[in-house]
Design a protein around this motif. Structure first.
Motif, PDB file in Angstrom:
ATOM      1  N   VAL A  84       0.839  -1.191   0.000  1.00  0.00           N
ATOM      2  CA  VAL A  84       0.000   0.000   0.000  1.00  0.00           C
ATOM      3  C   VAL A  84       0.879   1.248   0.000  1.00  0.00           C
ATOM      4  O   VAL A  84       1.780   1.389   0.839  1.00  0.00           O
ATOM      5  N   ARG A 135     -12.632  -2.435   2.447  1.00  0.00           N
ATOM      6  CA  ARG A 135     -11.855  -3.675   2.552  1.00  0.00           C
ATOM      7  C   ARG A 135     -12.758  -4.894   2.407  1.00  0.00           C
ATOM      8  O   ARG A 135     -12.460  -5.826   1.647  1.00  0.00           O
ATOM      9  N   TYR A 157     -13.327  -9.913  -4.795  1.00  0.00           N
ATOM     10  CA  TYR A 157     -12.122 -10.551  -5.336  1.00  0.00           C
ATOM     11  C   TYR A 157     -12.408 -11.969  -5.828  1.00  0.00           C
ATOM     12  O   TYR A 157     -11.717 -12.488  -6.687  1.00  0.00           O
ATOM     13  N   MET A 179      -4.916  -6.562   1.680  1.00  0.00           N
ATOM     14  CA  MET A 179      -4.392  -6.328   0.339  1.00  0.00           C
ATOM     15  C   MET A 179      -3.106  -7.121   0.103  1.00  0.00           C
ATOM     16  O   MET A 179      -2.869  -7.646  -0.986  1.00  0.00           O
ATOM     17  N   ILE A 224      -2.617  -7.429  -3.870  1.00  0.00           N
ATOM     18  CA  ILE A 224      -3.113  -6.245  -4.576  1.00  0.00           C
ATOM     19  C   ILE A 224      -2.230  -5.057  -4.219  1.00  0.00           C
ATOM     20  O   ILE A 224      -1.959  -4.805  -3.049  1.00  0.00           O
ATOM     21  N   VAL A 253      -1.843  -1.136  -3.929  1.00  0.00           N
ATOM     22  CA  VAL A 253      -2.785  -0.033  -3.708  1.00  0.00           C
ATOM     23  C   VAL A 253      -2.052   1.296  -3.731  1.00  0.00           C
ATOM     24  O   VAL A 253      -1.011   1.457  -3.086  1.00  0.00           O
TER      25      VAL A 253
END
Length: 233
Positions: A25, A112, A119, A156, A161, A163
């Motif tokens: 992130v 979230r 997902y 994440m 992922i 971010v």
């Protein structure tokens, strides 16, 4: 070394010594008009160009305006892999799933949970939150927000992922302490001329170039001059 993720901005990956570390992130800081949304769009479209599914959550600027403005700049904003969610206050209700989710504006925990659930169907590789400030407001306290932020980061990371969240907040706020990396976009006035500079302040898991480098906002997006230094400020 962990996989590197391109920002999609010409010259910026060189400053980051190859790009962002994937699955983490990042915070993009800067005042109004410095190009945060444009940089976020570069990041999103770099994923689309690789065939990835990307989520872009806009919390201030209307989605229709984003599509119009960046479409004129040549970004493929109508690509089906580019998922643009309008969570601005003018939108009464926006959901990732038909149910049971409420608006993203309810807070970072709601986002979230929605991303984790979604997902299963859409394996997002990149998410842009523009700006994160709007998701901070509903938190009951800074401690609650800090917990939500850490839970978001862990989720994440587990899903791999990457971010990118934007912020106009000045000074070192909680996001700057907790995020895996911080990039700052700056403006200076010199001899009556506006100068723009970008610098990496933090990048966990990697070395980086800490110098301030000039950048320009063109009709095709942002260009960072990684081989030059912004010394006249």
């Amino acid at each position: 070394m962990d996989e590197r993720i391109s920002t999609g901005v010409p010259g910026l990956d060189a400053v980051l010594n190859g790009g962002l570390v994937g699955g983490r992130v990042y915070l993009l800081k800067g005042g109004p008009g410095v190009g945060k949304t444009t940089l976020g769009m570069h990041f999103a479209m770099a994923g689309v160009a690789k065939g990835e599914s990307v989520l872009y959550v806009t919390l201030e600027e209307l989605a229709a305006n984003i599509r119009a403005d960046f479409g004129r700049m040549g970004f493929p904003v109508n690509d089906p892999r580019f998922n643009l969610i309008d969570a601005t206050p003018t939108v009464e209700k926006y959901v990732l799933m038909k149910d049971p989710f409420e608006t993203f504006a309810e807070g970072l925990e709601a986002l979230r949970n929605a991303v984790v659930e979604r997902y299963r169907e859409v394996r997002y590789s990149r998410i842009v939150i523009d700006p994160i400030t709007m998701l901070k407001l509903p938190a009951a306290s800074e401690l609650d927000y800090r917990r939500e932020f850490l839970a978001f980061m862990k989720s994440m990371a587990r899903l791999r992922i990457t971010v990118l969240m934007t912020s106009e907040l000045e000074g070192a706020d909680v996001e700057e302490y907790l995020a895996d990396g911080v990039v700052e976009m700056l403006t200076f006035e010199s001899h009556g001329r506006l100068m723009r500079g970008i610098r990496v302040k933090k990048l966990r898991g990697s070395s980086f170039d800490p110098a301030i480098h000039p950048y320009e906002i063109t009709d095709r997006g942002i260009v960072v001059y990684h081989d030059r230094l912004l010394t006249d400020h």
